[in-house]
Write an enzyme that holds these catalytic residues in place. Structure first.
Site, short mmCIF file in Angstrom:
data_model
loop_
_atom_site.label_atom_id
_atom_site.label_comp_id
_atom_site.label_asym_id
_atom_site.label_seq_id
_atom_site.Cartn_x
_atom_site.Cartn_y
_atom_site.Cartn_z
N ASP A 20 0.83 -1.06 0.04
CA ASP A 20 -0.02 0.02 0.06
C ASP A 20 0.84 1.10 0.14
O ASP A 20 0.67 2.60 -0.38
CB ASP A 20 -0.95 -0.03 1.30
CG ASP A 20 -2.10 -1.01 1.18
OD1 ASP A 20 -2.56 -1.27 -0.16
OD2 ASP A 20 -2.47 -1.69 1.97
N ARG B 104 -3.72 20.61 22.98
CA ARG B 104 -2.23 20.41 23.26
C ARG B 104 -2.02 19.08 23.29
O ARG B 104 -3.00 18.29 24.07
CB ARG B 104 -1.95 21.13 24.58
CG ARG B 104 -0.37 21.39 24.93
CD ARG B 104 -0.14 21.78 26.15
NE ARG B 104 1.43 21.73 26.48
CZ ARG B 104 1.89 22.40 27.36
NH1 ARG B 104 1.33 23.31 27.91
NH2 ARG B 104 3.31 22.06 27.71
P1 NAP Z 1 5.57 2.58 6.67
O1 NAP Z 1 5.98 3.02 8.09
O2 NAP Z 1 6.98 1.59 5.75
O3 NAP Z 1 4.44 1.55 6.34
C1 NAP Z 1 3.11 2.03 7.02
C2 NAP Z 1 2.28 0.85 7.19
O4 NAP Z 1 0.88 1.21 6.90
C3 NAP Z 1 2.29 -0.48 6.03
O5 NAP Z 1 2.42 -1.52 6.55
C4 NAP Z 1 1.69 -0.15 4.85
O6 NAP Z 1 1.15 -1.32 4.11
C5 NAP Z 1 0.31 0.58 5.49
N1 NAP Z 1 -0.61 1.23 5.01
C6 NAP Z 1 -0.23 2.08 4.18
N2 NAP Z 1 -1.57 3.04 3.57
C7 NAP Z 1 -2.44 1.97 4.36
C8 NAP Z 1 -3.88 1.92 4.09
N3 NAP Z 1 -4.69 2.77 3.49
N4 NAP Z 1 -4.63 0.93 5.13
C9 NAP Z 1 -3.94 0.30 5.85
N5 NAP Z 1 -2.59 0.28 5.93
C10 NAP Z 1 -1.76 1.01 5.18
O7 NAP Z 1 5.14 3.98 5.51
P2 NAP Z 1 4.90 4.04 4.16
O8 NAP Z 1 4.83 2.62 3.59
O9 NAP Z 1 5.54 5.00 3.35
O10 NAP Z 1 3.43 4.38 4.21
C11 NAP Z 1 3.03 5.64 4.80
C12 NAP Z 1 1.77 5.45 5.75
O11 NAP Z 1 2.29 4.97 6.91
C13 NAP Z 1 0.99 6.71 6.32
O12 NAP Z 1 0.03 7.27 5.29
C14 NAP Z 1 0.26 6.39 7.37
O13 NAP Z 1 -0.86 6.00 7.11
C15 NAP Z 1 1.17 5.26 7.91
N6 NAP Z 1 1.63 5.48 9.38
C16 NAP Z 1 1.29 4.73 10.47
C17 NAP Z 1 1.50 4.79 11.65
C18 NAP Z 1 1.06 4.16 12.88
O14 NAP Z 1 0.13 3.38 12.25
N7 NAP Z 1 1.18 4.28 13.98
C19 NAP Z 1 2.67 5.86 11.83
C20 NAP Z 1 3.10 6.60 10.94
C21 NAP Z 1 2.78 6.38 9.41
P3 NAP Z 1 2.04 -1.95 3.10
O15 NAP Z 1 3.06 -2.95 3.96
O16 NAP Z 1 1.24 -2.94 2.46
O17 NAP Z 1 3.02 -0.75 2.39
#
Ligand code: NAP
Length: 267
Positions: A45, A152
């Site tokens: 994703d 905050r």
């Molecule tokens: P990453 O930190 O390498 O991966 C973030 C995870 O989020 C991956 O497992 C990715 O799936 C999954 N993901 C992305 N879009 C999703 C969706 N719409 N629904 C469910 N899971 C999803 O970062 P990245 O791959 O560059 O992705 C950026 C995304 O990370 C941001 O948009 C944010 O949503 C997410 N994120 C989550 C957290 C948290 O949950 N605490 C913190 C920071 C960022 P895949 O393994 O299939 O790529």
């Protein structure tokens, strides 16, 4: 059919991209980096987020297809071993029907970032977040030009329906079906006392509403738009609303959203 492929850059995804090009050439699909009709994202994703931002200026003219190298994803309908079936669907050959994909559209988040140094516009597929660099942030949140709360805490997350299963979910936000045109405001660790009072619950705003986030002290902030980070030290405010634009996905077979949710989190 003009197509383009973006891969995650790991050996498996690169290998699959090469295989895709070979299969596509055998079926007369044309590789076109400038104006593809279909963009195939191979990886996860996260790769779809990269594909979306790479082609952000052409969003109204193309559709995306996701191939996942692991489990199926929220933006990926196909698995690695199904690559030749996907190319057959795209080329419209064999007994496979229907050859024309159903185009499914998901809402996007529109952002206007006002800084002392200027204003920029952005679109997010998953979410926008605002977090502090040096500690907690102090921000005022207005909904439809009326002050709603003074916040905050660690920060705030504004997500799209399809992004509701990502960061938003980790924050206790609701999962929202992408046919609902809305944005969701979720808190990241708010401090609640007599001075700072926040709602605590995630909020869903419909398409015709907007929210503004005002920076209420001198603070270094980290803004994120999907996977992109933007450090800002002169923020005035950010306006968030559901975009008039939508992302299109080419669906060659059904894969309902709630099935994805169940497969991703329960089975
Ligand atoms: P990453 O930190 O390498 O991966 C973030 C995870 O989020 C991956 O497992 C990715 O799936 C999954 N993901 C992305 N879009 C999703 C969706 N719409 N629904 C469910 N899971 C999803 O970062 P990245 O791959 O560059 O992705 C950026 C995304 O990370 C941001 O948009 C944010 O949503 C997410 N994120 C989550 C957290 C948290 O949950 N605490 C913190 C920071 C960022 P895949 O393994 O299939 O790529």
């Amino acid at each position: 059919m003009r197509y383009y492929v973006l891969d995650r850059g790991d050996p498996l995804s690169i290998n699959l991209a090469e295989k895709f090009h070979k299969l596509a050439a055998e079926r007369d699909l044309q590789l076109d980096a400038k104006s593809p009709e279909i963009v195939i994202s191979i990886g996860g994703d996260g790769t779809m987020l990269h594909a979306f931002h790479t082609f952000i200026d052409q969003i109204p003219n193309l559709a995306f297809v996701g191939v996942h190298t692991g489990h199926l994803g929220f933006y990926a309908d196909w698995q690695a071993e199904e690559l030749s079936t996907l190319v057959d669907y795209m080329a419209g050959i064999g007994d496979i029907k229907p050859h024309k994909p159903r185009i499914v559209q998901y809402p996007l988040l529109e952002l206007e970032i006002h800084k002392k140094s200027g204003t920029t516009s952005h679109i997010a597929l998953n979410e926008f977040t605002l977090k502090g660099v040096d500690g907690t942030v102090v921000i005022q949140i207005d909904i439809n030009d009326v002050t709603f709360e003074m916040f905050r805490g660690d920060g705030i997350c504004i997500s799209t329906p399809s992004g509701s299963t990502a960061y938003n979910k980790s924050l206790g936000g609701a999962m929202v079906h992408p046919s609902i045109e809305a944005l969701q405001i979720a808190e990241i660790a708010s401090i609640n006392n007599r001075v700072f009072r926040t709602m605590g619950s995630p909020l869903l705003l419909p398409k015709h509403h907007h929210c503004d986030i005002f920076s209420r002290k001198e603070q270094r902030l980290l803004l994120t738009i999907d996977h992109n980070n933007i450090p800002v030290d002169d923020l005035i405010s950010v306006r968030c609303q559901v975009s008039d634009k939508k992302i299109s996905f080419a669906r060659y077979r059904p894969f309902p959203f709630w099935n994805r949710v169940r497969e991703a989190f329960l089975v």
